[in-house]
Each structure stands twice: as C-alpha cells, then as structure tokens.
Write a protein that holds these residues in place. Structure first.
Motif, short mmCIF file in Angstrom:
data_model
loop_
_atom_site.label_atom_id
_atom_site.label_comp_id
_atom_site.label_asym_id
_atom_site.label_seq_id
_atom_site.Cartn_x
_atom_site.Cartn_y
_atom_site.Cartn_z
N MET A 43 0.82 -1.18 0.00
CA MET A 43 0.00 0.00 0.00
C MET A 43 0.87 1.26 0.00
N LYS A 44 1.97 1.28 0.73
CA LYS A 44 2.83 2.44 0.76
C LYS A 44 3.49 2.67 -0.58
N LYS A 45 3.83 1.60 -1.29
CA LYS A 45 4.49 1.74 -2.57
C LYS A 45 3.56 2.42 -3.56
N ILE A 46 2.30 2.08 -3.56
CA ILE A 46 1.33 2.69 -4.45
C ILE A 46 1.10 4.14 -4.05
N THR A 47 0.95 4.40 -2.77
CA THR A 47 0.73 5.76 -2.29
C THR A 47 1.91 6.65 -2.65
N ILE A 75 19.82 8.24 2.35
CA ILE A 75 19.46 9.08 3.49
C ILE A 75 18.39 10.08 3.07
N GLY A 76 18.59 10.73 1.94
CA GLY A 76 17.60 11.69 1.45
C GLY A 76 16.26 11.04 1.19
N GLN A 77 16.28 9.85 0.60
CA GLN A 77 15.04 9.13 0.31
C GLN A 77 14.33 8.72 1.60
N ALA A 78 15.09 8.25 2.57
CA ALA A 78 14.50 7.85 3.86
C ALA A 78 13.84 9.04 4.53
N GLU A 79 14.53 10.19 4.54
CA GLU A 79 13.94 11.39 5.14
C GLU A 79 12.69 11.82 4.39
N GLY A 86 10.51 -1.58 8.15
CA GLY A 86 9.70 -1.22 7.00
C GLY A 86 10.37 -0.19 6.11
N LEU A 87 11.07 0.76 6.72
CA LEU A 87 11.76 1.79 5.93
C LEU A 87 12.94 1.19 5.19
N LEU A 111 13.31 1.17 1.09
CA LEU A 111 14.49 1.63 0.37
C LEU A 111 15.05 0.52 -0.53
N GLU A 112 15.03 -0.71 -0.04
CA GLU A 112 15.47 -1.84 -0.87
C GLU A 112 14.56 -1.98 -2.09
N TYR A 113 13.26 -1.79 -1.89
CA TYR A 113 12.31 -1.86 -3.00
C TYR A 113 12.65 -0.80 -4.05
N GLU A 114 13.15 0.35 -3.60
CA GLU A 114 13.53 1.43 -4.51
C GLU A 114 14.86 1.17 -5.20
#
Length: 152
Positions: free
Chosen positions: A1-5, A65-69, A81-82, A86-89
């Motif tokens: 759900m987060k990936k789609i959002t 780091i930028g993506q996580a923030e 989950g985070l 990030l691994e999914y990205e």
C-alpha cells in the motif's frame, strides 16, 4: 500500500511541476503562466545534505538518506519497513540500513503515527492494532507504545 501511495504522490508532484503549477503558502496548487523561480532558505535537511556531501559517504548512501527522510516526511514507517522500502527502490541492504541508522528517528513516535493512520482507515481492537504494527515491523514495545498513544 505504501508503494502505491508513494508512486501516486510522486507522480502528482511531477505532474504539477511539469504543468507549471506552483504551491502557494497554503499548499494549494496555483496555476501560473509566469516563470517562477523559488528561492529556498536553507532547512535542517538541506544543511544535513550539505554536510553529507562533504563527508566520506558514497553517493548511494547520501541518496538513501535523502530518500528515507523524504518517506518519513509524509508517512510513518518502522525501522524494518523503511529499510525494506528503500530496498524496494533499488538500494542495497547495506545502503538502506546505513541510511536508516544515520537519521534521527523516534520509532515510538513512528509507531504512534502509524497507529493513528490505521485507525483513520478502519477499526481495530487494541490487540489487532498491536498485531498490525508488529506486522509492519515495529518491535513489541513500539507497537504497544503506538496503541497506547492513540488511546488504547
């Protein structure tokens, strides 16, 4: 759900930028035919990014780091989950883990925010909410904190 959002949020932002829309201080998109150049004042995140650019971090670590923030700026995540997001990205486990550990995150607060988000969508018993938070990767203590923070 987060990936789609996330994909929806990013595509909306890109679409608004591509069509020349700018955001007013209230956050409502405003169409303009003028070319607008936004001058941003340095924020804490930008200061961190500048410091990171001058350090021994790899480009992948800086970007992770930028993506996580960025993710944490609009939705709640557990540490696990985070890292998975990030691994999914496309970040390696090492870079994703490094990034999540490099930023200052209150995981109890994240559990409380996630619990609040879940309760906005549907009803849960206390144990059901704790189980859902555990499923999302929060620790038992964090999940219990999240449930207590929303009134359970």
């Amino acid at each position: 759900m987060k990936k789609i959002t996330l994909a929806l949020a990013l595509s909306t932002t890109i679409a608004l930028l591509a069509t020349g829309c700018v955001f007013t201080p209230s956050g409502v998109p405003e169409d303009t035919t003028e070319t607008t150049i936004a001058v941003a004042t340095p924020t804490e995140t930008e200061a961190v990014e500048e410091a990171e650019a001058d350090s021994d971090l790899t480009l992948a670590q800086q970007n992770a780091i930028g993506q996580a923030e960025s993710y944490l700026s609009f939705t709640a995540f557990s540490r696990e989950g985070l890292i998975e997001q990030l691994e999914y990205e496309g970040y390696s486990n090492a870079d994703a883990t490094f990034a999540v550990d490099a930023i200052n995150v209150d995981w109890n607060e994240q559990a409380a925010l996630q619990a609040e988000q879940y309760l906005e969508l549907m009803s849960f018993s206390r144990q059901g909410l704790i189980d859902q938070l555990l499923y999302e990767g929060f620790t038992q203590e964090q999940a219990e904190y999240g449930a207590s923070a929303v009134g359970y």
